[in-house]
Design a protein around this motif. Structure first.
Motif, PDB file in Angstrom:
ATOM      1  N   ALA A 160       9.809   9.436  -7.316  1.00  0.00           N
ATOM      2  CA  ALA A 160       9.491   7.969  -7.117  1.00  0.00           C
ATOM      3  C   ALA A 160       9.363   7.741  -5.581  1.00  0.00           C
ATOM      4  O   ALA A 160       8.760   7.039  -4.950  1.00  0.00           O
ATOM      5  CB  ALA A 160      10.472   7.007  -7.548  1.00  0.00           C
ATOM      6  N   ARG A 213       6.285   6.692  -3.077  1.00  0.00           N
ATOM      7  CA  ARG A 213       6.248   5.428  -2.137  1.00  0.00           C
ATOM      8  C   ARG A 213       5.843   6.000  -0.867  1.00  0.00           C
ATOM      9  O   ARG A 213       5.193   5.194  -0.327  1.00  0.00           O
ATOM     10  CB  ARG A 213       7.778   4.740  -2.208  1.00  0.00           C
ATOM     11  N   GLU A 229      10.623   5.546 -11.334  1.00  0.00           N
ATOM     12  CA  GLU A 229      11.804   5.365 -11.020  1.00  0.00           C
ATOM     13  C   GLU A 229      12.722   5.641 -12.561  1.00  0.00           C
ATOM     14  O   GLU A 229      14.054   5.947 -12.334  1.00  0.00           O
ATOM     15  CB  GLU A 229      12.252   4.135 -10.414  1.00  0.00           C
ATOM     16  N   ILE A 242       5.559  -1.694  -1.022  1.00  0.00           N
ATOM     17  CA  ILE A 242       6.099  -0.477  -1.127  1.00  0.00           C
ATOM     18  C   ILE A 242       7.348  -0.199  -0.572  1.00  0.00           C
ATOM     19  O   ILE A 242       8.094   0.732  -0.725  1.00  0.00           O
ATOM     20  CB  ILE A 242       5.078   0.388  -0.523  1.00  0.00           C
ATOM     21  N   ARG A 250       5.839   2.345  -9.524  1.00  0.00           N
ATOM     22  CA  ARG A 250       7.001   2.643  -8.934  1.00  0.00           C
ATOM     23  C   ARG A 250       8.173   2.527 -10.137  1.00  0.00           C
ATOM     24  O   ARG A 250       8.987   3.342 -10.018  1.00  0.00           O
ATOM     25  CB  ARG A 250       7.277   1.787  -7.930  1.00  0.00           C
TER      26      ARG A 250
END
Length: 303
Positions: free
Chosen positions: A275, A279, A267, A299, A263
């Motif tokens: 991203a 997720r 990002e 998450i 993540r």
């Protein structure tokens, strides 16, 4: 009709000469039907019809309807209601009219049914790119068929079988769900792989990218695809054969720390959608895999 009795050969009119209509026209002609007329509304579609359906004459929509025992409506969903009204205005009772829209059954064809036409929905569960490979793929495709009665089912199934495809009956009330499932599995796969290619290209380039690094089979543009191709194909084959148990990787292992690092890395990309997509799909995969609650919590998505 028994197996030794050949199905009747039909004169076929096609509206219009887009990717789907052209491929189905080629396949119907190969099956022995006479594709006699096609409506093509643009220079691109007229060129496509001349190249791939040279045995069919170009005509107005009325010409095509008049010429066909079977009239195939292969137009975008947004155009279908208008085209249906135009077809109904010049229809002869007893003609077969089929559309290729996945999300619609036969109710949308009611103006034609009221004029005495047999109405069918015949949707190939396949993606079309505009080349001759489209026609070849029809022979290994399933087709979602919907009709108003068992006789219509038999006609639709017979046409699909002649193309080498597999007919699958979809109830009128379930056509939208059927189409949503196909779009989710195929169209959204394009978005997923595009995001993965974007992230992988950024990883290959790195903060201090050396131009000479990316020289595999023609340069950097194809390297992410070359890396992902075998992995994605294997994953697709595995999930189709094994279902959710085919899942591997950090989510399957319950590896919360790795998922969090993923993540963080995603990002940093310019496009925040990459991203977000990761997720959402991680959350779905974790739920399907029965992952620990702390992984789901990390998450932070509830799809």
């Amino acid at each position: 009709m028994n197996a030794s009795t050949p199905a009747p050969r039909l004169n076929v009119g096609i509206v219009s000469a887009g990717r789907v209509g052209t491929a189905l026209g080629e396949a119907l002609a190969a099956a022995g039907h006479q594709v006699v007329a096609v409506h093509a509304g643009s220079d691109v579609s007229r060129e496509r019809a001349a190249r791939r359906l040279p045995f069919a004459r170009l005509g107005t929509l009325e010409d095509v309807v008049t010429a066909g025992d079977l009239v195939l409506l292969a137009v975008p969903d947004t155009e279908l209601p208008t085209v249906i009204d135009q077809v109904a205005a010049c229809l002869r009772p007893g003609q077969i009219v089929a559309h290729t829209a996945g999300a619609h059954g036969t109710a949308i064809l009611d103006p034609i049914a009221q004029k005495g036409g047999m109405v069918l929905a015949i949707h190939p569960a396949m993606t079309f790119v505009g080349g001759e490979e489209d026609t070849r793929r029809l022979a290994s495709s399933c087709f979602g068929i919907t009709s108003a009665d068992p006789f219509g089912d038999a006609v639709a199934a017979s046409l699909v079988l002649e193309l080498g495809g597999t007919p699958v009956r979809i109830d009128e009330s379930q056509r939208t769900l059927y189409h949503a499932a196909l779009a989710h599995g195929a169209n959204n796969l394009i978005a997923l792989i595009t995001d993965a290619v974007t992230a992988l290209q950024a990883a290959i380039d790195g903060p201090h990218h050396l131009a000479e690094q990316a020289t595999v089979d023609g340069g950097a543009a194809g390297l992410p695809e070359q890396i992902l191709g075998p992995l994605v194909r294997a994953s697709l084959e595995n999930v189709l054969a094994l279902g959710p148990s085919a899942l591997t990787g950090p989510v399957a292992r319950g590896d919360r720390a790795t998922v969090q690092r993923h993540r963080n890395a995603l990002e940093d990309l310019p496009d925040p959608g990459v991203a977000l997509g990761y997720r959402v799909l991680c959350a779905r995969a974790a739920k399907q895999a029965g992952a620990p609650a702390d992984l789901l919590d990390s998450i932070e998505v509830n799809p």
